[in-house]
Design an enzyme around this catalytic site. Structure first.
Site, PDB file in Angstrom:
ATOM      1  N   LYS A 161     -32.682 -51.009 -18.396  1.00 56.41           N
ATOM      2  CA  LYS A 161     -32.432 -49.342 -18.354  1.00 56.41           C
ATOM      3  C   LYS A 161     -31.595 -49.108 -19.182  1.00 56.41           C
ATOM      4  O   LYS A 161     -30.876 -48.756 -19.695  1.00 56.41           O
ATOM      5  CB  LYS A 161     -32.619 -49.103 -17.518  1.00 56.41           C
ATOM      6  CG  LYS A 161     -33.837 -47.721 -16.923  1.00 56.41           C
ATOM      7  CD  LYS A 161     -33.319 -46.196 -18.023  1.00 56.41           C
ATOM      8  CE  LYS A 161     -31.721 -45.763 -17.385  1.00 56.41           C
ATOM      9  NZ  LYS A 161     -32.092 -44.863 -18.116  1.00 56.41           N
ATOM     10  N   GLY A 186     -21.692 -45.716 -18.074  1.00 54.07           N
ATOM     11  CA  GLY A 186     -21.529 -44.398 -18.154  1.00 54.07           C
ATOM     12  C   GLY A 186     -20.150 -43.643 -17.322  1.00 54.07           C
ATOM     13  O   GLY A 186     -19.641 -44.423 -17.738  1.00 54.07           O
ATOM     14  N   SER A 187     -21.155 -42.221 -17.489  1.00 57.14           N
ATOM     15  CA  SER A 187     -20.157 -41.315 -16.920  1.00 57.14           C
ATOM     16  C   SER A 187     -19.726 -41.601 -15.595  1.00 57.14           C
ATOM     17  O   SER A 187     -20.470 -42.545 -14.942  1.00 57.14           O
ATOM     18  CB  SER A 187     -20.268 -40.248 -16.960  1.00 57.14           C
ATOM     19  OG  SER A 187     -21.517 -39.577 -15.815  1.00 57.14           O
ATOM     20  N   GLY A 232     -22.128 -42.564 -11.886  1.00 59.30           N
ATOM     21  CA  GLY A 232     -21.498 -44.157 -11.863  1.00 59.30           C
ATOM     22  C   GLY A 232     -21.283 -43.942 -10.445  1.00 59.30           C
ATOM     23  O   GLY A 232     -21.173 -45.694  -9.740  1.00 59.30           O
ATOM     24  N   GLU A 280     -18.663 -49.677 -15.704  1.00 55.61           N
ATOM     25  CA  GLU A 280     -18.105 -49.306 -16.365  1.00 55.61           C
ATOM     26  C   GLU A 280     -18.077 -47.955 -16.916  1.00 55.61           C
ATOM     27  O   GLU A 280     -19.195 -47.542 -17.889  1.00 55.61           O
ATOM     28  CB  GLU A 280     -18.146 -50.217 -17.523  1.00 55.61           C
ATOM     29  CG  GLU A 280     -17.232 -50.268 -19.166  1.00 55.61           C
ATOM     30  CD  GLU A 280     -17.013 -48.988 -19.825  1.00 55.61           C
ATOM     31  OE1 GLU A 280     -16.437 -48.416 -20.086  1.00 55.61           O
ATOM     32  OE2 GLU A 280     -17.823 -49.436 -20.917  1.00 55.61           O
ATOM     33  N   CYS A 328     -15.999 -44.365 -25.141  1.00 54.02           N
ATOM     34  CA  CYS A 328     -15.590 -44.386 -23.734  1.00 54.02           C
ATOM     35  C   CYS A 328     -13.609 -44.675 -23.413  1.00 54.02           C
ATOM     36  O   CYS A 328     -12.977 -44.194 -22.570  1.00 54.02           O
ATOM     37  CB  CYS A 328     -16.079 -45.563 -22.483  1.00 54.02           C
ATOM     38  SG  CYS A 328     -16.277 -46.799 -22.884  1.00 54.02           S
TER      39      CYS A 328
END
Length: 492
Positions: free
Chosen positions: A186, A238-239, A243, A261, A295
């Site tokens: 996705k 992602g954020s 998460g 992550e 990140c």
């Protein structure tokens, strides 16, 4: 697809999802459009937001592939698929990566080096692991032969970030497929085009249909996958906030395995004996790469008081000069592009505006031009306690510099955060480098470098920056489950 994707007439048609080896119409009637952040022109429209029916279909096809011919592939046959895929990517990857440049603002100048080489090396690395993820044997000294083998989990899901969509796809797909699993991808709703375009190459390389598929959509599609009862593993980049939602959904559904992550607010510590030019080069590059939308960006820089004036002069000069390297991301002559979209631009701009009340602005902080999402490289100095610009991830080309006097002091400052992804220590003293790198609470710590990853060794975060690891042999463990086999042979 033409060879020169950047010259395609807009908008591009990407109105299908990818199921069971074919681009297929979505069951969902909901769609979204994408714009180029350099000028807000329309890039693609009618991209599906995959719904529950689409998700169920993808899981069903994935299960059939996992239980079917893919399960009979030997390790050597899986490795051969990887190598054939590499050959195909050598010819096609650059044009596919240009697709995502149109919607992310990632400069095409990154493709031949940071993008293509990174992806190819990742695939070759895991191609070599297909027959080397060994189990274990314990002798029958107690009447039992003990065997341990690593078995694939089954249907896995990769939910990928916007900033490196195709690279992230391969970071997750390579260890997943190398260990015999199947994968549903996705991609971010901000950058799905390259992921959709690259899919047919997997079947061309010999992977059976259904082994890897793509569902487009936003967080709602991700939530359906995270809560699906027949998905066994989800890997998310992602954020932190997203998460947490994925971890909750995984726990409340079927306790599927999770790798997260997440965000970072990475410290770089510059000691007085450091090679100052090297430190400036690494820290500047580490906040400007992908316009700060990574990140691992070194967004907190700690400099010893004895060298602060010299460091600031060099660092701010580089950050100011970087404006000249910002421009049209589809032009090979530029190193840095815009932020990914208007919402990101507004968020970063608002944080900079508030930051002017919380710290001393040294460089930048302004919009570049009168259209697009371009923003100047920005440097703040000496933030107030609790300053948002210092404590929260900005995800833009914004750094904050603080002065320190002693080692214990700077370690405490660097660790005073819930983030723990990346760090850097700059010093000529090996003992200090080893001592400080051990004390810093981060999943990866560079010495005389920062914000760099290597496929051979684990990558991931401590504290709220994540759970689990990618890269290296650790990623193979994340996509397998150990099974113990006890064979009773009796005692002598």
């Amino acid at each position: 697809m033409t060879a020169d994707l950047c010259n395609l007439p807009l908008p591009i048609a990407f109105s299908n999802i990818y199921l069971n080896g074919a681009h297929t119409p979505s069951h969902s009637s909901e769609t979204f459009s994408l714009h180029n952040p350099k000028d807000d022109t329309l890039v693609a429209e009618n991209i599906p937001v995959a719904d529950e029916v689409d998700v169920d279909k993808a899981v069903g096809y994935a299960e059939s592939a996992f239980q079917g011919s893919w399960s009979k592939f030997s390790a050597a046959e899986r490795a051969a698929c990887f190598r054939r895929l590499v050959d195909l990517l050598e010819e096609r990857l650059e044009e596919i990566l240009r697709l995502d440049s149109l919607t992310t603002g990632n400069p095409v100048s990154l493709i031949p080096t940071r993008e293509k080489g990174y992806i190819i090396n990742c695939l070759l690395y895991y191609a070599g692991w297909t027959d080397k993820h060994r189990g274990d044997y314990f002798p029958a000294d107690d009447g039992f032969i003990k065997l341990v083998r690593h078995e694939p989990l089954g249907v896995c899901v990769a939910i990928n970030p916007f900033n490196s969509p195709v690279a992230s796809l391969f970071i997750k797909a390579a260890p997943c497929l190398a260990t015999g699993n199947v994968l549903i991808v996705k991609p971010s709703e901000k950058s799905p085009l390259g992921s959709l375009a690259i899919m047919p190459l997997f079947e061309a390389a010999g992977f059976p249909p259904g082994v890897i598929q793509v569902l487009t959509g936003d967080g709602r599609t991700g939530a359906l996958l995270a809560s699906h009862m027949r998905v066994r593993k989800i890997s998310f980049t992602g954020s932190i906030s997203a998460g947490k939602k994925i971890q909750v959904a995984a726990a409340q559904s079927n306790l599927k395995r999770v790798t997260l992550e997440l965000g970072g607010k990475s410290p770089a510590i510059i000691f007085p004996d450091a090679d100052l030019e090297n430190a400036v080069t690494w820290t500047v590059n580490a906040i400007l790469a992908r316009t700060g939308q990574v990140c691992v960006a070194a967004s907190r820089v700690y400099v010893h008081r004895s060298i602060i004036d010299d460091f600031l002069q060099r660092y701010t000069a580089r950050m100011k000069a970087a404006v000249d390297d910002m421009g049209d991301p589809q032009d090979q002559g530029y190193k840095y592009g815009p932020l990914v979209d208007t919402s990101s631009f507004k968020k970063v701009s608002a944080m900079i505006l508030r930051g002017k009340q919380e710290a001393r602005l040294l460089v930048g902080g302004n919009r570049i031009g009168d259209r697009g999402c371009f923003i100047e490289p920005t440097v703040f100095f000496d933030p107030k306690p609790g300053a948002e610009i210092y404590q929260q991830e900005v995800f833009g080309p914004v750094s904050v510099i603080r002065v320190f006097d002693a080692e214990d002091e700077v370690v405490a400052m660097a660790n005073d955060t819930e983030y723990g992804l990346m760090a850097g220590v700059f010093t000529a003293d090996l003992n200090r480098a080893m001592r400080v790198s051990e004390r810093i609470e981060a999943g990866v710590c560079g010495v005389n470098c920062v914000s760099v990853m290597n496929v051979q060794v684990p990558f991931g975060g401590k504290k709220s920056s994540g759970i689990g690891r990618e890269f290296g042999s650790n990623a193979l463990d994340a996509y397998t489950e150990p099974k113990t086999v006890l064979i009773y042979v009796g005692k002598n």
